[in-house]
Design a protein around this motif. Sequence first.
Motif, short mmCIF file in Angstrom:
data_model
loop_
_atom_site.label_atom_id
_atom_site.label_comp_id
_atom_site.label_asym_id
_atom_site.label_seq_id
_atom_site.Cartn_x
_atom_site.Cartn_y
_atom_site.Cartn_z
N LEU A 6 0.84 -1.20 0.00
CA LEU A 6 0.00 0.00 0.00
C LEU A 6 0.88 1.24 0.00
O LEU A 6 1.86 1.30 0.71
N TYR A 7 0.49 2.22 -0.78
CA TYR A 7 1.12 3.54 -0.77
C TYR A 7 0.06 4.49 -0.23
O TYR A 7 -1.01 4.62 -0.82
N THR A 8 0.34 5.11 0.91
CA THR A 8 -0.68 5.87 1.63
C THR A 8 -0.18 7.25 2.03
O THR A 8 1.00 7.55 1.97
N LYS A 9 -1.14 8.07 2.47
CA LYS A 9 -0.85 9.38 3.04
C LYS A 9 -1.32 9.35 4.50
O LYS A 9 -2.33 8.73 4.81
N PRO A 10 -0.60 10.03 5.41
CA PRO A 10 -1.03 10.04 6.80
C PRO A 10 -2.32 10.83 6.97
O PRO A 10 -2.57 11.79 6.26
N LYS A 11 -3.14 10.39 7.89
CA LYS A 11 -4.38 11.08 8.26
C LYS A 11 -5.33 11.27 7.08
O LYS A 11 -6.13 12.20 7.06
N TYR A 12 -5.27 10.39 6.11
CA TYR A 12 -6.12 10.47 4.93
C TYR A 12 -7.17 9.36 5.04
O TYR A 12 -6.83 8.18 5.12
N ILE A 60 6.14 10.03 -5.11
CA ILE A 60 4.92 10.30 -5.89
C ILE A 60 5.26 10.39 -7.38
O ILE A 60 4.55 9.83 -8.22
N GLU A 61 6.31 11.09 -7.73
CA GLU A 61 6.69 11.24 -9.14
C GLU A 61 7.03 9.88 -9.77
O GLU A 61 6.63 9.60 -10.90
N LYS A 62 7.73 9.04 -9.03
CA LYS A 62 8.07 7.71 -9.54
C LYS A 62 6.81 6.87 -9.75
O LYS A 62 6.67 6.18 -10.76
N LEU A 63 5.87 6.94 -8.80
CA LEU A 63 4.62 6.19 -8.93
C LEU A 63 3.79 6.71 -10.10
O LEU A 63 3.20 5.92 -10.85
N LYS A 64 3.75 8.02 -10.27
CA LYS A 64 3.00 8.61 -11.40
C LYS A 64 3.57 8.13 -12.73
O LYS A 64 2.83 7.75 -13.63
N GLN A 65 4.90 8.15 -12.85
CA GLN A 65 5.54 7.74 -14.10
C GLN A 65 5.34 6.25 -14.39
O GLN A 65 5.04 5.87 -15.51
N LYS A 66 5.51 5.44 -13.37
CA LYS A 66 5.47 4.00 -13.57
C LYS A 66 4.05 3.45 -13.70
O LYS A 66 3.78 2.59 -14.53
N TYR A 67 3.13 3.94 -12.85
CA TYR A 67 1.77 3.37 -12.80
C TYR A 67 0.68 4.33 -13.25
O TYR A 67 -0.49 3.97 -13.26
N HIS A 68 1.03 5.55 -13.58
CA HIS A 68 0.07 6.56 -14.04
C HIS A 68 -1.03 6.82 -13.02
O HIS A 68 -2.18 7.04 -13.39
N ILE A 69 -0.66 6.82 -11.74
CA ILE A 69 -1.65 7.06 -10.70
C ILE A 69 -1.97 8.55 -10.60
O ILE A 69 -1.17 9.39 -11.00
N LYS A 70 -3.15 8.84 -10.06
CA LYS A 70 -3.56 10.23 -9.88
C LYS A 70 -3.91 10.53 -8.42
O LYS A 70 -4.08 11.68 -8.06
N SER A 71 -4.03 9.48 -7.59
CA SER A 71 -4.36 9.70 -6.19
C SER A 71 -3.91 8.51 -5.34
O SER A 71 -3.56 7.46 -5.87
N LEU A 72 -3.93 8.71 -4.04
CA LEU A 72 -3.61 7.65 -3.09
C LEU A 72 -4.88 7.31 -2.32
O LEU A 72 -5.74 8.16 -2.19
N PRO A 73 -5.02 6.12 -1.80
CA PRO A 73 -4.03 5.06 -1.74
C PRO A 73 -3.85 4.37 -3.08
O PRO A 73 -4.75 4.36 -3.91
N PHE A 74 -2.69 3.79 -3.24
CA PHE A 74 -2.36 2.98 -4.41
C PHE A 74 -1.97 1.60 -3.88
O PHE A 74 -1.23 1.50 -2.89
N ILE A 75 -2.46 0.55 -4.51
CA ILE A 75 -2.22 -0.81 -4.03
C ILE A 75 -1.61 -1.65 -5.14
O ILE A 75 -2.11 -1.65 -6.27
N LYS A 76 -0.54 -2.36 -4.79
CA LYS A 76 0.03 -3.35 -5.70
C LYS A 76 -0.13 -4.72 -5.04
O LYS A 76 0.07 -4.85 -3.84
N ILE A 77 -0.50 -5.74 -5.83
CA ILE A 77 -0.53 -7.11 -5.35
C ILE A 77 0.75 -7.77 -5.86
O ILE A 77 1.02 -7.76 -7.06
N VAL A 78 1.52 -8.30 -4.92
CA VAL A 78 2.87 -8.77 -5.23
C VAL A 78 3.03 -10.22 -4.79
O VAL A 78 2.49 -10.64 -3.76
N ASP A 79 3.78 -10.99 -5.57
CA ASP A 79 4.16 -12.35 -5.20
C ASP A 79 5.64 -12.51 -5.48
O ASP A 79 6.07 -12.41 -6.63
#
Length: 86
Positions: A6-12, A60-79
Motif C-alpha cells: 500500500l502507498y498511503t498518506k497520513p491522516k487520509y 509520488i513522481e516515480k509512482l506517477k511515471q510507472k503506474y500513471h496514478i492520480k491519487s492515493l491510496p495505491f495498491i500493488k498485489i505482489v508475489d
Amino acid sequence: MIHAVLYTKPKYVQCKMTRRKMTALNFLYVDNYYGDCHEDNSIDVESSDEKKRNWSIEKIEKLKQKYHIKSLPFIKIVDNNKVLDS
C-alpha cells in the motif's frame, strides 16, 4: 508469498479505510516502500521535515511515471517481488 503493498498518506480517510479493509479481509500487506505500516513511512508531501517531504515528492513522481496514478491510496498485489496487479 502473495501480499499487497500500500502507498498511503497520513491522516487520509481513504488510506485508513483501505488499511482497515485489508486487515478485515486478513490480506497480508505492507504499507509503502519501506515495508512497514508505521505512520512515519507514509507519503507526506506537506511534512514539516524537509527530508520526509522531498522523499515523498520523489516517491509520488516515480509512482506517477510507472503506474500513471492520480491519487492515493495505491495498491500493488505482489508475489515474490513480482507485481501481479495494481
